[in-house]
Design an enzyme around this catalytic site. Structure first.
Site, mmCIF file in Angstrom:
data_model
loop_
_atom_site.group_PDB
_atom_site.id
_atom_site.type_symbol
_atom_site.label_atom_id
_atom_site.label_comp_id
_atom_site.label_asym_id
_atom_site.label_seq_id
_atom_site.Cartn_x
_atom_site.Cartn_y
_atom_site.Cartn_z
ATOM 1 C CB CYS A 384 -0.962 -0.025 1.176
ATOM 2 S SG CYS A 384 -0.232 -0.451 2.776
ATOM 3 C CG ASP A 386 4.469 4.213 5.025
ATOM 4 O OD1 ASP A 386 5.381 4.502 4.218
ATOM 5 O OD2 ASP A 386 3.812 5.074 5.634
ATOM 6 C CG ASP A 389 -2.032 0.788 8.302
ATOM 7 O OD1 ASP A 389 -2.100 0.291 9.436
ATOM 8 O OD2 ASP A 389 -1.608 1.928 8.077
#
Length: 616
Positions: A384, A386, A389
């Site tokens: 995504c 970084d 998540d």
């Protein structure tokens, strides 16, 4: 996280005769005070016998008198008969608000409102004389948000009390050993000719938010890997998550590349992606799965980041999944909480308006897509922004679809430890353990959404999971309670620094092998049977998880009694044998005090209408 220290001693308070000290049974051996069986290290701090509970959804004029108890671990309220209306770990508190003032008029206009992180909201009335709520409010601010106050989280206090009572040699927490990286890689056949164990991050200086050990292509040198890390956000370079025993296709995960507006390139990074193709000789390309909306990925180029272009990465195909960011998910869950706090009017439209199920659907769709690529022999690279998540959601769910081991109790615990904890999901920031900053923009229900997705899959495959819904609920309660250290800190390096494995207990010890967390319908795949879960993420299969989101709802007991009477009459007409069916409890409440709904309840079903308190 605040430094772990031992300077704060909690004591009971006496204020104007209204809030009284109640020290009988205090200690570290599980005494009983005010009907509460205390945990080791749990101390009663405040007892208020003049507070009154105001049922949600009412005009505030009706109230239930009782006893409010506050310990250094929980907030509880019992009615005059000693029945618990609220029994909630303080770690679950999101914020505490004052209602009304000394000059407020009207019945029960002065008091406190307690908001929990899992969406429950409780209001209490206090006498207006002598500022009676002030000591309650101040003590709650200190005890519920200890990090802000400079104190310890309860998990450290609890562990120290157990060690003090039983001795260090008698205290074990094997839950901290459920995941061992090298053992899990060996289960997958790594190291091998294509993959090696990389030890560049053993001191956590190479990639601070990554695990100490990770797997990388065997063809790359440490120098090559170092260059790749420099080209990926937060040094979160591609690392192996899972390898298919049938096709050798792999799931790898990382953060976005540092391409920027000028489209910078990295030969080392491009070689790394090419090596993923070589690890799966039957395929000509790697499938890159970018969880973000394309517009967000493009916007990140202005920050020196971005996505993999076809020009720079001809050996890969790129797909955007359009899963929204942490802020959108937080706002969506807020709407779910608000909906579940209402009377249920226009419920169908209300569920749709939250867009929560739409977000859940996109995550599930992305995970099924990853799983299908792997099953067809195409390796995938998932990221995504970084990579801590949405990336964790996708890799963990895809692995759940592909590998039946992760659908066992031990395997699911390992999956969470591996894909979420070791790879640096920022639990401390996303949950806000012990912090009073209720409006912190970094908070977001990403892990909750993952557990919701697992529950959705279990509804479509009720016999595929060894663990039950009760275990999923227990994991979420453990996420917030601060009784266990499992979900503390943002990454593995910080957990090592805080020595959580020797100063707190693991949630997995609490879950253990208890039957209540086992699914009686579970059937492991038979020899020769496909181990892949085929999941249909169509909206028609999704439902709002009432047993979690709506478990704080309230209905007056006479309404519940009327419904029960209707059920009795119906059973009498059909079987003539209803004498043993009558009960004084609200319908759908189990012995654990958790709401029960039909297994096939739809997303538009009316929510259950009763109060269900946390099982502490």
């Amino acid at each position: 996280m605040a430094a772990v220290d031992d300077t704060e001693k909690l004591t009971s308070d006496t204020v104007d005769g209204t809030v009284e000290a109640d020290v009988a049974g205090m200690g570290v051996s599980g005494g009983v005070i005010n009907g509460i069986r205390l945990l080791e290290g749990e101390l009663l701090v405040v007892t208020d016998r003049e507070a009154a509970f105001i049922p949600p959804g009412t005009d505030g004029t009706a109230s239930t008198p009782g006893t409010m108890s506050i310990t250094n671990y929980r907030f509880a309220f019992q009615d005059m008969d000693g029945h618990f209306i609220v029994n909630l770990p303080l770690g679950c508190l999101h914020k505490v608000e004052k209602i009304g003032g000394m000059t407020s008029s009207g019945e029960n206009a002065y008091g406190l409102e307690i908001h929990s992180k899992d969406g429950r909201k409780y209001r209490f009335a206090h006498p207006q004389v002598n500022h009676s709520r002030k000591p309650i409010f101040e003590k709650l601010q200190t005890l519920a948000f200890p990090v802000t106050a400079g104190n310890q989280l309860f998990a450290f206090v609890h562990h120290k009390a157990v060690v003090s009572a039983k001795g260090q040699d008698s205290v074990r927490s094997p839950g901290w050993q459920v995941y061992n990286f090298e053992s899990e890689m060996a289960r997958q056949g790594v190291p091998n000719e294509a993959w090696k164990i990389c030890r560049l991050n053993q001191d956590y200086n190479f990639a601070p938010s990554y695990p100490a050990l990770f797997a990388a292509p065997a063809s790359l040198s440490d120098e090559d890997i170092t260059k790749v890390a420099a080209f990926r956000s937060k040094a979160r370079l591609p690392a192996l998550s899972w390898i298919s025993p049938r096709t050798n296709a792999t799931i790898t995960r990382c953060a976005q590349p540092r391409v920027g507006m000028l489209g910078k390139r990295s030969e080392a990074d491009e070689d790394y992606i090419t090596s993923l193709v070589k690890c799966t000789p039957s395929q000509a390309k790697v499938q890159i799965i970018d969880a973000r909306p394309r517009v967000n990925a493009v916007a990140n180029q202005a920050k020196g980041l971005g996505y993999e272009s076809a020009t720079s990465y001809p050996m890969a195909s790129l797909t955007f999944l359009n899963i929204q960011n942490i802020h959108v998910m937080r706002d969506s869950l807020k709407k779910v909480k608000e909906l579940c706090a209402t009377s249920g009017e226009n419920w169908h439209a209300g569920v749709d308006a939250t867009k929560w199920l739409k977000h859940v659907q996109l995550v599930l769709y992305g995970a099924t897509r990853v799983a299908r690529y792997i099953e067809n022999g195409t390796s995938t690279l998932v990221h995504c922004s970084d990579g801590w998540d949405r990336t964790a959601q996708l890799t963990a769910l895809a692995m759940l679809f592909l590998d039946p081991y992760y659908r066992t109790v031990a395997g699911f615990e390992l999956l969470i430890e591996k894909e979420w904890l070791s790879f640096g999901h920022k639990f401390n920031q996303r949950i806000g353990h012990g912090s009073a900053k209720a409006d912190d923009e970094q908070r977001s229900p990403i892990f909750l959404q993952f557990i919701d997705c697992v529950w959705q899959v279990s509804q479509q495959h009720p016999c595929a999971f060894e663990f039950s819904e009760a275990m999923l609920l227990e994991i979420l309660d453990g996420l917030y309670s601060c009784r266990f250290g499992t979900f503390f800190c943002n990454h593995e390096a910080k957990r090592q620094e805080e020595r959580l494995a020797t100063s707190t207990f693991s949630l997995w010890d609490h879950i253990g092998d208890k039957l209540e967390y086992r699914n009686p319908l579970y059937a492991a795949p038979a020899p020769g049977e496909s181990v892949i879960l085929e999941y249909d993420p169509s909206m028609k299969h999704l439902a709002l998880w009432h047993n979690y989101y709506a478990r704080g709802r309230w209905v007056q007991r006479e309404v519940a009694a009327d419904r029960l009477a209707e059920l009795d009459a119906l059973l009498a007409n059909t079987s003539g044998a209803t004498e043993d069916m009558a009960s004084d409890d609200a319908p759908g409440v189990t012995s654990k005090g958790q709401a029960g709904t039909p297994e096939n309840s739809s997303a538009t079903a009316h929510p259950p209408e009763y109060l269900v308190t946390s099982d502490v």
